[in-house]
Write a protein that holds these residues in place. Structure first.
Motif, mmCIF file in Angstrom:
data_model
loop_
_atom_site.group_PDB
_atom_site.id
_atom_site.type_symbol
_atom_site.label_atom_id
_atom_site.label_comp_id
_atom_site.label_asym_id
_atom_site.label_seq_id
_atom_site.Cartn_x
_atom_site.Cartn_y
_atom_site.Cartn_z
ATOM 1 N N ARG A 14 0.799 -1.192 0.173
ATOM 2 C CA ARG A 14 0.117 -0.032 -0.061
ATOM 3 C C ARG A 14 0.904 1.382 0.095
ATOM 4 N N THR A 15 1.970 1.320 0.706
ATOM 5 C CA THR A 15 2.821 2.488 0.805
ATOM 6 C C THR A 15 3.490 2.613 -0.448
ATOM 7 N N LYS A 18 1.191 4.190 -2.866
ATOM 8 C CA LYS A 18 0.952 5.861 -2.577
ATOM 9 C C LYS A 18 2.074 6.278 -3.213
ATOM 10 N N THR A 22 1.947 9.413 -5.768
ATOM 11 C CA THR A 22 2.533 10.843 -5.482
ATOM 12 C C THR A 22 3.402 11.029 -6.607
ATOM 13 N N VAL A 56 -3.458 2.158 -5.630
ATOM 14 C CA VAL A 56 -3.682 2.160 -4.345
ATOM 15 C C VAL A 56 -5.119 2.039 -3.726
ATOM 16 N N HIS A 60 -5.251 -0.921 -0.554
ATOM 17 C CA HIS A 60 -5.886 -0.422 0.560
ATOM 18 C C HIS A 60 -6.969 -1.434 0.944
ATOM 19 N N TRP A 76 -6.536 7.755 5.712
ATOM 20 C CA TRP A 76 -5.372 7.394 4.934
ATOM 21 C C TRP A 76 -5.930 7.410 3.458
ATOM 22 N N ILE A 80 -6.088 10.611 0.137
ATOM 23 C CA ILE A 80 -5.504 10.164 -1.388
ATOM 24 C C ILE A 80 -6.815 10.550 -2.376
#
Length: 108
Positions: A14-15, A18, A22, A56, A60, A76, A80
């Motif tokens: 998940r990170t 993200k 980004t 993402v 999630h 979270w 986004i």
């Protein structure tokens, strides 16, 4: 122990999603704010961003489907989602300007 390792892997996925979102967002934002974007480039970069947004969301959702998660991290994904919606509006506005310019050129 195995469950904890799996949870850490899901969080890492998940990170990473993200982070990729980004980077795509920043690239499109620079293009829009610089006023130098071509219509096809804006469309292509927005499509790339949309794909990252889907990654993402998927990462999630998989994490939140695990026992004990119960959507405890809605902030979270909401943050986004707001970012995606904002840049989506900005991209739409930029593309609308291209459409208006084309119509203006045809009318002349």
């Amino acid at each position: 122990m195995i469950v904890q390792i799996q949870m850490e892997e899901l969080k890492t996925n998940r990170t990473v999603g993200k982070q990729q979102f980004t980077r795509a967002e920043n690239s499109l934002r620079r293009l829009l704010e610089g006023g130098r974007g071509l219509e096809d480039t804006i469309r292509r970069k927005f499509e790339e961003l949309s794909l990252k947004w889907q990654v993402v969301q998927d990462a999630h959702d998989v994490l939140m489907a695990q026992p004990g998660q119960d959507n405890i991290e809605t902030e979270w994904i909401d943050e986004i989602m707001t970012r995606y919606e904002n840049i989506e509006s900005d991209a739409d506005a930029a593309l609308m300007k291209f459409k208006v310019e084309k119509q203006s050129d045809v009318a002349e």
